[in-house]
Scaffold this motif. Structure first.
Motif, short mmCIF file in Angstrom:
data_model
loop_
_atom_site.label_atom_id
_atom_site.label_comp_id
_atom_site.label_asym_id
_atom_site.label_seq_id
_atom_site.Cartn_x
_atom_site.Cartn_y
_atom_site.Cartn_z
N ARG A 3 32.53 -20.30 -14.83
CA ARG A 3 33.57 -20.86 -15.83
C ARG A 3 32.81 -21.01 -17.23
NH1 ARG A 3 35.03 -26.06 -14.18
NH2 ARG A 3 34.35 -25.59 -11.88
N PHE A 4 31.62 -21.43 -17.42
CA PHE A 4 31.13 -21.53 -18.63
C PHE A 4 30.68 -20.55 -19.46
CE2 PHE A 4 26.81 -21.67 -21.02
CZ PHE A 4 27.27 -22.75 -21.95
N LEU A 5 30.46 -19.44 -18.72
CA LEU A 5 30.08 -17.88 -19.20
C LEU A 5 31.36 -17.57 -19.72
CD1 LEU A 5 27.27 -16.41 -16.61
CD2 LEU A 5 26.99 -17.07 -19.33
N GLN A 6 32.37 -17.78 -19.19
CA GLN A 6 33.74 -17.26 -19.35
C GLN A 6 34.12 -17.87 -20.76
OE1 GLN A 6 36.37 -17.70 -16.17
NE2 GLN A 6 36.00 -15.77 -15.33
N ARG A 7 33.96 -19.35 -20.75
CA ARG A 7 34.29 -19.70 -22.23
C ARG A 7 33.53 -19.48 -23.30
NH1 ARG A 7 34.09 -24.77 -19.41
NH2 ARG A 7 32.44 -25.39 -20.78
N ILE A 8 32.14 -19.16 -22.92
CA ILE A 8 31.51 -18.80 -24.28
C ILE A 8 31.49 -17.23 -24.73
CG2 ILE A 8 29.65 -20.72 -24.08
CD1 ILE A 8 27.62 -18.73 -23.31
N LEU A 9 31.85 -16.45 -23.67
CA LEU A 9 31.86 -15.13 -23.94
C LEU A 9 33.25 -14.67 -24.60
CD1 LEU A 9 30.06 -13.71 -21.00
CD2 LEU A 9 29.41 -13.56 -23.36
N ASP A 10 34.35 -15.73 -24.03
CA ASP A 10 35.89 -15.29 -24.67
C ASP A 10 36.45 -16.80 -24.97
OD1 ASP A 10 38.19 -14.57 -25.09
OD2 ASP A 10 38.64 -14.00 -22.94
#
Ligand SMILES: Nc1ncnc2c1ncn2[C@@H]1O[C@H](COP(=O)(O)OP(=O)(O)OP(=O)(O)O)[C@@H](O)[C@H]1O
Ligand SMILES: [Mg+2]
Length: 260
Positions: free
Chosen positions: A251-258
């Motif tokens: 979830r964190f990676l999704q948030r920072i990538l998009d």
């Protein structure tokens, strides 16, 4: 050692942290952190705001004193629960050099003076030699022509590169970076990351808090995802960033990538 290649002859990892805990009043910021950093490796630390990344770096650098846990950097080992002496904490601090997010330079000193300050005043090294070394370090970070410039005459990226030269001038064994590019204009981010890439290639041991995921994928040997004062997931960059096991990491990676 000063060349960043960690040739002290000690076969152990350069850094070993066990069970580190740190609170501010009722706020438990670090809740038992373990961290191992191999000599000559790059560890990237990611995680949401408030997860304790900066606090962890500050504990490694003795800018904060944790309540419990042990920190060993090379041959300096500190049991934080045993009321370490100020002298021991100073020895721990001297093992690492830290590069901050921004505003790290003395505004009324030139680039060269900023880089020589630590060696001359804190380490009592002869000024002439410290200046020669600082001049070489400024050249190394691509700022040979800016030695006489004051911080306000430098771009954000140039200031960060002076900050890196300043950390190197203290001849640390470990380099700590706390979001060194997050306050920069997009076009100057690359020049700072490029200097960091060169340092990694030279064999410096580095712990880097950054959300530059491409940099992490290319340069890191190890990635740690922190949340709520614990390490949620860690491993090789391809695994943690490319195919995380934990839903929180995903979830964190999704948030920072998009972010939208
Ligand atoms: N000196 C302090 N006194 C009180 N609380 C603090 C102090 N330093 C940090 N904190 C708190 O500790 C928590 C962790 O802070 P920290 O700066 O380590 O987070 P971080 O992961 O670096 O976040 P960010 O991504 O925003 O930089 C936050 O809730 C912060 O408000
Ligand atoms: Mg932080």
């Amino acid at each position: 050692m000063t060349d960043g290649t960690g040739t002290t002859g000690d076969a152990r990892p350069l850094v070993e942290v066990r069970g580190l805990t740190k609170s501010f009043g009722d706020l438990h910021v670090l809740r038992g952190i373990d961290l191992t950093v191999a000599r000559g490796s790059v560890t990237v630390l990611i995680g949401p705001s408030g997860s304790g990344k900066t606090t962890l770096l500050r504990c490694l650098n003795s800018l904060e004193v944790p309540e419990a846990g042990t920190v060993r950097v090379d041959d300096v080992e500190v049991d934080m629960a045993a009321r370490p002496s100020p002298a021991l904490l100073r020895r721990l601090r001297a093992t690492s050099g830290m590069v901050f997010q921004s505003h790290q330079l003395f505004p009324h000193r030139t680039a060269l003076q900023n880089v020589t300050e630590g060696p001359v005043y804190a380490q009592r090294r002869p000024r002439a030699r410290a200046e020669a070394e600082a001049t070489a370090l400024l050249a190394k970070v691509g700022l040979a022509d800016k030695a006489g410039a004051y911080p306000h005459e430098l771009s954000g990226g140039q200031q960060q590169r002076v900050g890196i030269a300043r950390a190197l001038a203290l001849r640390p064994r470990l380099l700590l970076f706390d979001e060194p590019t997050s306050a920069l204009d997009p076009e100057t981010v690359g020049e700072v990351l490029s200097v960091m890439r060169d340092l990694a290639a030279e064999g410096w041991t580095m712990v880097v808090v950054t959300h530059e995921i491409r940099f992490a994928r290319q340069v890191a040997d190890h990635v740690m995802f922190m949340d709520g004062g614990v390490v949620v997931e860690e491993g090789r960059p391809g695994d943690v960033l490319g195919d995380p096991r934990q839903e929180r990491t995903r979830r964190f990676l999704q948030r920072i990538l998009d972010p939208l």
